[in-house]
Scaffold this motif. Structure first.
Motif, PDB file in Angstrom:
ATOM      1  N   GLY A  92      22.046 -26.803 -26.787  1.00  0.00           N
ATOM      2  CA  GLY A  92      20.860 -27.197 -27.428  1.00  0.00           C
ATOM      3  C   GLY A  92      19.575 -26.752 -27.555  1.00  0.00           C
ATOM      4  O   GLY A  92      18.906 -26.383 -28.292  1.00  0.00           O
ATOM      5  N   ILE A  93      19.073 -26.444 -26.001  1.00  0.00           N
ATOM      6  CA  ILE A  93      18.068 -25.601 -25.893  1.00  0.00           C
ATOM      7  C   ILE A  93      17.966 -24.226 -26.156  1.00  0.00           C
ATOM      8  O   ILE A  93      17.067 -23.777 -27.100  1.00  0.00           O
ATOM      9  N   ILE A  94      19.193 -23.651 -26.094  1.00  0.00           N
ATOM     10  CA  ILE A  94      19.446 -22.285 -26.406  1.00  0.00           C
ATOM     11  C   ILE A  94      19.238 -22.229 -28.142  1.00  0.00           C
ATOM     12  O   ILE A  94      18.513 -21.193 -28.718  1.00  0.00           O
ATOM     13  N   VAL A  95      19.969 -22.975 -28.618  1.00  0.00           N
ATOM     14  CA  VAL A  95      20.036 -22.932 -30.053  1.00  0.00           C
ATOM     15  C   VAL A  95      18.807 -23.393 -30.893  1.00  0.00           C
ATOM     16  O   VAL A  95      18.523 -22.728 -31.697  1.00  0.00           O
ATOM     17  N   ALA A  96      18.094 -24.208 -30.052  1.00  0.00           N
ATOM     18  CA  ALA A  96      17.020 -24.765 -30.798  1.00  0.00           C
ATOM     19  C   ALA A  96      15.829 -23.517 -30.742  1.00  0.00           C
ATOM     20  O   ALA A  96      14.961 -23.165 -31.715  1.00  0.00           O
ATOM     21  N   GLY A  97      15.893 -22.787 -29.497  1.00  0.00           N
ATOM     22  CA  GLY A  97      15.191 -21.774 -29.379  1.00  0.00           C
ATOM     23  C   GLY A  97      15.173 -20.643 -30.364  1.00  0.00           C
ATOM     24  O   GLY A  97      14.411 -19.975 -30.909  1.00  0.00           O
ATOM     25  N   VAL A  98      16.981 -20.221 -30.416  1.00  0.00           N
ATOM     26  CA  VAL A  98      17.377 -19.228 -31.603  1.00  0.00           C
ATOM     27  C   VAL A  98      16.824 -19.596 -32.844  1.00  0.00           C
ATOM     28  O   VAL A  98      16.388 -18.848 -33.577  1.00  0.00           O
ATOM     29  N   SER A  99      16.906 -20.812 -33.222  1.00  0.00           N
ATOM     30  CA  SER A  99      16.604 -21.420 -34.324  1.00  0.00           C
ATOM     31  C   SER A  99      15.198 -21.300 -34.826  1.00  0.00           C
ATOM     32  O   SER A  99      14.834 -20.840 -35.880  1.00  0.00           O
ATOM     33  N   ALA A 100      14.216 -21.629 -33.916  1.00  0.00           N
ATOM     34  CA  ALA A 100      12.825 -21.335 -33.833  1.00  0.00           C
ATOM     35  C   ALA A 100      12.468 -20.199 -34.202  1.00  0.00           C
ATOM     36  O   ALA A 100      11.843 -19.720 -35.256  1.00  0.00           O
ATOM     37  N   LEU A 101      13.152 -19.185 -33.525  1.00  0.00           N
ATOM     38  CA  LEU A 101      12.865 -17.655 -33.540  1.00  0.00           C
ATOM     39  C   LEU A 101      13.216 -17.305 -34.962  1.00  0.00           C
ATOM     40  O   LEU A 101      12.487 -16.488 -35.706  1.00  0.00           O
ATOM     41  N   GLY A 102      14.533 -17.449 -35.400  1.00  0.00           N
ATOM     42  CA  GLY A 102      15.151 -17.419 -36.642  1.00  0.00           C
ATOM     43  C   GLY A 102      14.297 -17.774 -37.853  1.00  0.00           C
ATOM     44  O   GLY A 102      13.920 -17.070 -38.733  1.00  0.00           O
ATOM     45  N   ASN A 103      13.840 -18.847 -37.667  1.00  0.00           N
ATOM     46  CA  ASN A 103      12.809 -19.473 -38.736  1.00  0.00           C
ATOM     47  C   ASN A 103      11.559 -18.753 -38.672  1.00  0.00           C
ATOM     48  O   ASN A 103      10.878 -18.754 -39.824  1.00  0.00           O
ATOM     49  N   LEU A 104      11.147 -18.412 -37.672  1.00  0.00           N
ATOM     50  CA  LEU A 104       9.796 -17.798 -37.625  1.00  0.00           C
ATOM     51  C   LEU A 104       9.898 -16.300 -38.323  1.00  0.00           C
ATOM     52  O   LEU A 104       9.108 -15.877 -38.986  1.00  0.00           O
ATOM     53  N   LEU A 105      11.099 -15.583 -38.245  1.00  0.00           N
ATOM     54  CA  LEU A 105      11.286 -14.573 -39.010  1.00  0.00           C
ATOM     55  C   LEU A 105      11.684 -14.697 -40.458  1.00  0.00           C
ATOM     56  O   LEU A 105      11.390 -13.752 -41.293  1.00  0.00           O
ATOM     57  N   PHE A 106      12.116 -15.884 -40.554  1.00  0.00           N
ATOM     58  CA  PHE A 106      12.370 -16.293 -42.148  1.00  0.00           C
ATOM     59  C   PHE A 106      11.314 -16.862 -42.827  1.00  0.00           C
ATOM     60  O   PHE A 106      11.414 -17.390 -44.058  1.00  0.00           O
ATOM     61  N   LEU A 107      10.180 -17.126 -42.215  1.00  0.00           N
ATOM     62  CA  LEU A 107       8.929 -17.801 -42.512  1.00  0.00           C
ATOM     63  C   LEU A 107       8.382 -17.450 -43.781  1.00  0.00           C
ATOM     64  O   LEU A 107       7.917 -18.268 -44.893  1.00  0.00           O
ATOM     65  N   PRO A 108       8.442 -16.145 -44.439  1.00  0.00           N
ATOM     66  CA  PRO A 108       7.975 -15.740 -45.662  1.00  0.00           C
ATOM     67  C   PRO A 108       8.593 -16.109 -46.828  1.00  0.00           C
ATOM     68  O   PRO A 108       8.101 -16.389 -48.018  1.00  0.00           O
TER      69      PRO A 108
END
Length: 136
Positions: A92-108
């Motif tokens: 959960g911690i790992i996937v939440a971190g990856v998800s936050a990073l992925g959504n940061l890249l997908f932000l535009p």
């Protein structure tokens, strides 16, 4: 010395409720990720920018499968947190971190949605990392 305790039980706290909340948020977050993935796979024109405007320039179909995969893993971790599994907290911690990073890249492509998901990820990481053991 019957009736005396050598190890007093710790007083209950409200933190297990936050961890159960995090388990539920993992399920919701996984659902959000899956929906975002399905939309990216099915309707490229739905997003605010073209795929060229993203931080990493790849087709929306690639982003869609990435988000869909993250969603499925996140949902599995959410169910594991409900059962008090250590692996689920770690995943959960790992996937939440990856998800936050992925959504940061997908932000535009989808700024408001991605910001909400990033904030949810931060809450999930905090509660699982700091208070995850209290669920058992």
């Amino acid at each position: 010395m019957s009736g005396t305790r050598t190890h007093p039980e710790a007083e209950p706290t409200l933190w297990p409720g936050l961890v159960v909340f995090s388990g539920m948020m993992l399920l919701i977050l996984g659902g959000f990720q899956a929906i975002e993935g399905i939309v990216a796979i099915a309707r490229d024109e739905y997003f605010a920018t073209t795929s060229d405007g993203l931080v990493i320039t790849v087709d929306y179909t690639v982003w869609g499968w990435t988000h869909l995969s993250l969603g499925v893993i996140t949902i599995a971790a959410g169910f594991g947190v409900f059962f008090g599994k250590t692996w689920a907290r770690v995943v959960g911690i790992i996937v939440a971190g990856v998800s936050a990073l992925g959504n940061l890249l997908f932000l535009p492509a989808y700024p408001v949605w991605c910001t909400i998901i990033i904030a949810t990820c931060v809450l999930v990481i905090y509660s699982l990392a700091v208070h995850g053991r209290e669920v058992r």
